[in-house]
Design an enzyme around this catalytic site. Sequence first.
Site, PDB file in Angstrom:
ATOM      1  N   ARG A 109      17.441  25.407  22.596  1.00 59.69           N
ATOM      2  CA  ARG A 109      17.928  26.753  22.239  1.00 59.69           C
ATOM      3  C   ARG A 109      19.316  26.891  22.839  1.00 59.69           C
ATOM      4  O   ARG A 109      19.472  26.966  24.063  1.00 59.69           O
ATOM      5  CB  ARG A 109      16.996  27.840  22.777  1.00 59.69           C
ATOM      6  CG  ARG A 109      17.592  29.229  22.690  1.00 59.69           C
ATOM      7  CD  ARG A 109      16.608  30.337  22.956  1.00 59.69           C
ATOM      8  NE  ARG A 109      15.700  30.519  21.835  1.00 59.69           N
ATOM      9  CZ  ARG A 109      15.005  31.626  21.594  1.00 59.69           C
ATOM     10  NH1 ARG A 109      15.130  32.670  22.389  1.00 59.69           N
ATOM     11  NH2 ARG A 109      14.202  31.710  20.558  1.00 59.69           N
ATOM     12  N   HIS A 136      17.285  29.489  12.895  1.00 61.51           N
ATOM     13  CA  HIS A 136      16.034  29.566  13.670  1.00 61.51           C
ATOM     14  C   HIS A 136      14.898  29.036  12.796  1.00 61.51           C
ATOM     15  O   HIS A 136      14.013  29.791  12.375  1.00 61.51           O
ATOM     16  CB  HIS A 136      15.784  31.009  14.103  1.00 61.51           C
ATOM     17  CG  HIS A 136      14.845  31.152  15.259  1.00 61.51           C
ATOM     18  ND1 HIS A 136      14.270  30.072  15.913  1.00 61.51           N
ATOM     19  CD2 HIS A 136      14.361  32.268  15.885  1.00 61.51           C
ATOM     20  CE1 HIS A 136      13.494  30.521  16.890  1.00 61.51           C
ATOM     21  NE2 HIS A 136      13.531  31.832  16.894  1.00 61.51           N
ATOM     22  N   GLN A 139      11.185  29.811  13.541  1.00 62.76           N
ATOM     23  CA  GLN A 139      10.793  31.178  13.178  1.00 62.76           C
ATOM     24  C   GLN A 139      10.406  31.226  11.702  1.00 62.76           C
ATOM     25  O   GLN A 139       9.406  31.850  11.325  1.00 62.76           O
ATOM     26  CB  GLN A 139      11.947  32.143  13.470  1.00 62.76           C
ATOM     27  CG  GLN A 139      11.618  33.595  13.193  1.00 62.76           C
ATOM     28  CD  GLN A 139      10.575  34.141  14.153  1.00 62.76           C
ATOM     29  OE1 GLN A 139      10.712  34.018  15.349  1.00 62.76           O
ATOM     30  NE2 GLN A 139       9.515  34.741  13.629  1.00 62.76           N
ATOM     31  N   ASP A 226      15.661  42.154  11.903  1.00 62.08           N
ATOM     32  CA  ASP A 226      15.973  41.492  13.176  1.00 62.08           C
ATOM     33  C   ASP A 226      16.972  42.394  13.901  1.00 62.08           C
ATOM     34  O   ASP A 226      17.526  43.332  13.310  1.00 62.08           O
ATOM     35  CB  ASP A 226      16.574  40.095  12.886  1.00 62.08           C
ATOM     36  CG  ASP A 226      16.885  39.288  14.139  1.00 62.08           C
ATOM     37  OD1 ASP A 226      16.382  39.622  15.233  1.00 62.08           O
ATOM     38  OD2 ASP A 226      17.644  38.306  14.026  1.00 62.08           O
ATOM     39  N   CYS A 262      11.106  39.280  13.853  1.00 61.70           N
ATOM     40  CA  CYS A 262      10.923  38.049  14.639  1.00 61.70           C
ATOM     41  C   CYS A 262      10.664  38.338  16.104  1.00 61.70           C
ATOM     42  O   CYS A 262      10.083  37.521  16.804  1.00 61.70           O
ATOM     43  CB  CYS A 262      12.146  37.153  14.479  1.00 61.70           C
ATOM     44  SG  CYS A 262      13.690  37.975  14.910  1.00 61.70           S
ATOM     45  N   ARG A 290       3.949  31.491  15.638  1.00 58.99           N
ATOM     46  CA  ARG A 290       4.922  30.530  16.170  1.00 58.99           C
ATOM     47  C   ARG A 290       4.177  29.323  16.746  1.00 58.99           C
ATOM     48  O   ARG A 290       4.565  28.176  16.540  1.00 58.99           O
ATOM     49  CB  ARG A 290       5.787  31.187  17.260  1.00 58.99           C
ATOM     50  CG  ARG A 290       6.714  32.293  16.767  1.00 58.99           C
ATOM     51  CD  ARG A 290       7.793  31.755  15.863  1.00 58.99           C
ATOM     52  NE  ARG A 290       8.542  30.690  16.505  1.00 58.99           N
ATOM     53  CZ  ARG A 290       9.568  30.874  17.354  1.00 58.99           C
ATOM     54  NH1 ARG A 290       9.979  32.094  17.638  1.00 58.99           N
ATOM     55  NH2 ARG A 290      10.208  29.847  17.895  1.00 58.99           N
TER      56      ARG A 290
HETATM   57  N1   CP Z   1      11.444  35.183  17.954  1.00 62.01           N
HETATM   58  C1   CP Z   1      11.842  34.473  19.024  1.00 62.01           C
HETATM   59  O1   CP Z   1      12.412  33.372  18.937  1.00 62.01           O
HETATM   60  O2   CP Z   1      11.530  35.067  20.209  1.00 62.01           O
HETATM   61  P1   CP Z   1      12.005  34.601  21.654  1.00 62.01           P
HETATM   62  O3   CP Z   1      13.481  34.886  21.761  1.00 62.01           O
HETATM   63  O4   CP Z   1      11.170  35.427  22.605  1.00 62.01           O
HETATM   64  O5   CP Z   1      11.743  33.130  21.805  1.00 62.01           O
HETATM   65  N1  NVA Z   2      18.976  37.210  16.040  1.00 58.67           N
HETATM   66  C1  NVA Z   2      18.280  37.170  17.317  1.00 58.67           C
HETATM   67  C2  NVA Z   2      16.995  36.413  17.170  1.00 58.67           C
HETATM   68  C3  NVA Z   2      16.163  36.299  18.430  1.00 58.67           C
HETATM   69  C4  NVA Z   2      14.923  35.510  18.227  1.00 58.67           C
HETATM   70  C5  NVA Z   2      19.175  36.546  18.371  1.00 58.67           C
HETATM   71  O1  NVA Z   2      19.830  35.553  18.053  1.00 58.67           O
HETATM   72  O2  NVA Z   2      19.222  37.052  19.481  1.00 58.67           O
END
Ligand code: CP
Ligand code: NVA
Length: 303
Positions: A109, A136, A139, A226, A262, A290
């Site tokens: 990440r 993502h 997701q 989102d 999400c 997930r």
């Molecule tokens: N939806 C998602 O990726 O959540 P987190 O940021 O908690 O991992």
């Molecule tokens: N768009 C959000 C998604 C988090 C899972 C971000 O990037 O923070």
Amino acid sequence: MNNPQTDAHRNLVTIDDLTSEELETVLDDAAARKATAPAERAQPLAGQTMAMLFEKPSTRTRVSFETGMTQLGGHAIFLGPEDIHLGHGEPICDTARALSGYVDFIIARVFDHGDVVDLAKYAGVPVVNALTDDAHPCQTLADLLTIREQFGDLDVSVAWVGDGNNVCQSFALGAAMTELDLTVATPEGYEIDDSVRERATSVGTAPTETNDPEAAVADADLVYTDVWVSMGQGDERDQRLDDFAGFQVTPSLVGDRPVMHCLPAHRGEEITDETLESENALVWQQAENRLHAQNGLLTWLAE
Ligand code: CP
Ligand code: NVA
């Protein structure tokens, strides 16, 4: 050691790294595993280890991957930004090659999508994108599994209302790879990237796009949103709250349609408390999925 030049392995940097058929296989495996009693689920990753590189915070992704590795018989090592030399002088190509001598999977990440591309380029083991600023894909796997559970198949019309960034872009590609019909409503300037639109067209049908949330929702079976301020965008917060005015997902916008998010949600911004707490919110099912979707993915990557 594992060598990226000679080892045949697959990655999930973007959802369209899978073919439509492979995507269906992963979802089928996830669904079958979920339907099996926990004590009877196979442990195909016994003795295998995953390195988890995280530059940003995470609740769902971190815990679902760590738990998933345990359930699959393997082991996961969480590596936050202060734990390793990556980001403190050691380049990605060196980190990728060193880790490939120890572990069987790397998930990452990171902010810059190019960093996951580089990890995949230099690693000798499968690399999975656990969220970048652009994508993502994990997701999307969980989202498609959730929609299949809810509607029986993916022949569903979805209205995306909100930012056209990472989660939306992967979902748009996932929709293009399946029979899902997607309309994306964003404020001007927050649309999906041209490159995503082109890739969606190359694997199927690009989403319909509009700047009008009401129009997007009119014929939809389901509404998805989102956050307006993604991780790393705190400096743009005031501008974004202005720009996204009128895009809040409220009971009057969605009516009795199911709602997806999400998570994490910023209640009172992109979604109201009432919408998130309503019986129509699929968000907890989506969050649980997930785990199942990623277990299906890891099993497939290991084959
Ligand atoms: N939806 C998602 O990726 O959540 P987190 O940021 O908690 O991992
Ligand atoms: N768009 C959000 C998604 C988090 C899972 C971000 O990037 O923070």
